[in-house]
Design a protein around this motif. Structure first.
Motif, mmCIF file in Angstrom:
data_model
loop_
_atom_site.group_PDB
_atom_site.id
_atom_site.type_symbol
_atom_site.label_atom_id
_atom_site.label_comp_id
_atom_site.label_asym_id
_atom_site.label_seq_id
_atom_site.Cartn_x
_atom_site.Cartn_y
_atom_site.Cartn_z
ATOM 1 N N GLU A 105 0.824 -1.212 0.000
ATOM 2 C CA GLU A 105 0.000 0.000 0.000
ATOM 3 C C GLU A 105 0.856 1.259 0.000
ATOM 4 N N LYS A 106 1.828 1.319 0.900
ATOM 5 C CA LYS A 106 2.623 2.544 1.040
ATOM 6 C C LYS A 106 3.600 2.718 -0.114
ATOM 7 N N ALA A 107 4.139 1.634 -0.641
ATOM 8 C CA ALA A 107 5.010 1.745 -1.808
ATOM 9 C C ALA A 107 4.238 2.329 -2.986
ATOM 10 N N THR A 108 2.992 1.927 -3.122
ATOM 11 C CA THR A 108 2.146 2.467 -4.185
ATOM 12 C C THR A 108 1.886 3.947 -3.960
ATOM 13 N N GLU A 109 1.505 4.314 -2.753
ATOM 14 C CA GLU A 109 1.213 5.711 -2.445
ATOM 15 C C GLU A 109 2.431 6.608 -2.650
ATOM 16 N N LEU A 110 3.612 6.091 -2.349
ATOM 17 C CA LEU A 110 4.832 6.899 -2.418
ATOM 18 C C LEU A 110 5.400 6.989 -3.829
ATOM 19 N N GLY A 111 4.889 6.189 -4.765
ATOM 20 C CA GLY A 111 5.265 6.372 -6.158
ATOM 21 C C GLY A 111 6.250 5.401 -6.740
ATOM 22 N N VAL A 112 6.427 4.227 -6.117
ATOM 23 C CA VAL A 112 7.352 3.228 -6.654
ATOM 24 C C VAL A 112 6.865 2.727 -8.014
ATOM 25 N N ARG A 113 7.789 2.506 -8.930
ATOM 26 C CA ARG A 113 7.411 2.027 -10.260
ATOM 27 C C ARG A 113 7.189 0.525 -10.288
ATOM 28 N N ARG A 114 8.018 -0.235 -9.588
ATOM 29 C CA ARG A 114 7.895 -1.694 -9.629
ATOM 30 C C ARG A 114 8.167 -2.268 -8.241
ATOM 31 N N ILE A 115 7.402 -3.289 -7.864
ATOM 32 C CA ILE A 115 7.579 -3.984 -6.585
ATOM 33 C C ILE A 115 8.011 -5.411 -6.900
ATOM 34 N N ARG A 116 9.181 -5.800 -6.359
ATOM 35 C CA ARG A 116 9.778 -7.095 -6.679
ATOM 36 C C ARG A 116 10.037 -7.860 -5.377
ATOM 37 N N PRO A 117 9.036 -8.573 -4.851
ATOM 38 C CA PRO A 117 9.200 -9.276 -3.576
ATOM 39 C C PRO A 117 10.303 -10.336 -3.663
#
Length: 248
Positions: A105-117
């Motif tokens: 949620e917070k990575a999305t709100e803060l503007g990250v382009r890609r999330i790579r768990p």
């Protein structure tokens, strides 16, 4: 004469859809999104809805039909083109479900382009419900008025991610044993970047050595206190956005 109300109103509900949007081309909404519009927001014919397709941008649409099972929307005006998201990837170790939901949620709100768990030896989880994760980032994007969804990858083991690392992308490694102050490191960096955040128990010695051996890796410090995984991710993203991202 009374002022003409702004259209679309700021209170209009926002939705991401999975079809390309175009002026005058109707979009049929079904399932949970239709329930949200018709039962929760109680929209009716003529009401405004803001639509994003993660392709063209943000559109103002009007409700053409509002039924119990489906809502038909008609895009009328492109309000904003799809935003140019800063080239930052977040590589967070998997956490417990609720805590990882916070990271998404917070990575999305803060503007990250890609999330790579990533999966590390001390992770308490080794799987991610892809449908639940996509729903979390989509809802967060709707809430914060993003016009671009973050790209969401399936989890991979840390060694797999390192083996295929892009040579042009700096990997900032949040190392609890020490490193360059994060704000200083971020301000000095240009070009594509990624931030690697470990699990609650931290990286083991072999993992730390493997990351440090990567030519693109730069160990960073997030201060004198031990942070939870989700706190470290939020803090690091915020610092990067302020130093090198679109907060400047």
């Amino acid at each position: 004469m009374p002022a003409t109300p702004a259209w679309p109103p700021k209170s209009a509900p926002r939705l991401f859809v999975r079809v390309p949007l175009a002026e005058g081309v109707g979009v049929e909404i079904e399932g949970p999104q239709a329930h949200y519009l018709s039962r929760v927001m109680r929209v009716g014919p003529g009401d405004a809805v803001i639509l994003c397709d993660d392709l063209t941008g943000e559109w103002a649409a009007r409700v053409a039909e509002a039924g119990k099972r489906a809502v038909v929307l008609l895009p009328e005006q492109l309000l904003r083109p799809r935003e140019d998201v800063p080239d930052l990837h977040l590589c967070p170790a998997l956490l417990k479900k609720d805590r990882f939901d916070t990271v998404l949620e917070k990575a999305t709100e803060l503007g990250v382009r890609r999330i790579r768990p990533v999966v590390t030896r001390r992770c308490v989880a080794d799987k991610l419900n892809a449908e639940r994760a996509l729903a979390a980032v989509t809802e967060a994007a709707e809430q914060c008025a993003r016009t671009a969804l973050p790209e969401l990858e399936l989890p991979v083991k840390l060694e797999v991610m390192l083996r295929g690392w892009d040579g042009a992308r700096t990997l900032f490694f949040a190392d609890e044993t020490g490193g360059e102050p994060a704000a200083q490191a971020f301000a000095a960096q240009t070009g594509p970047a990624a931030i690697l955040i470990g699990p609650e128990g931290g990286f083991d010695d072999a993992e730390r050595a493997a990351v440090r051996a990567l030519p693109q890796a730069r160990p960073i410090s997030l201060g004198p206190r031990i942070l939870r995984g989700e706190t470290a991710a939020i803090a690091a993203i915020a610092l990067w956005m302020a130093a090198s991202g679109d907060w400047k």
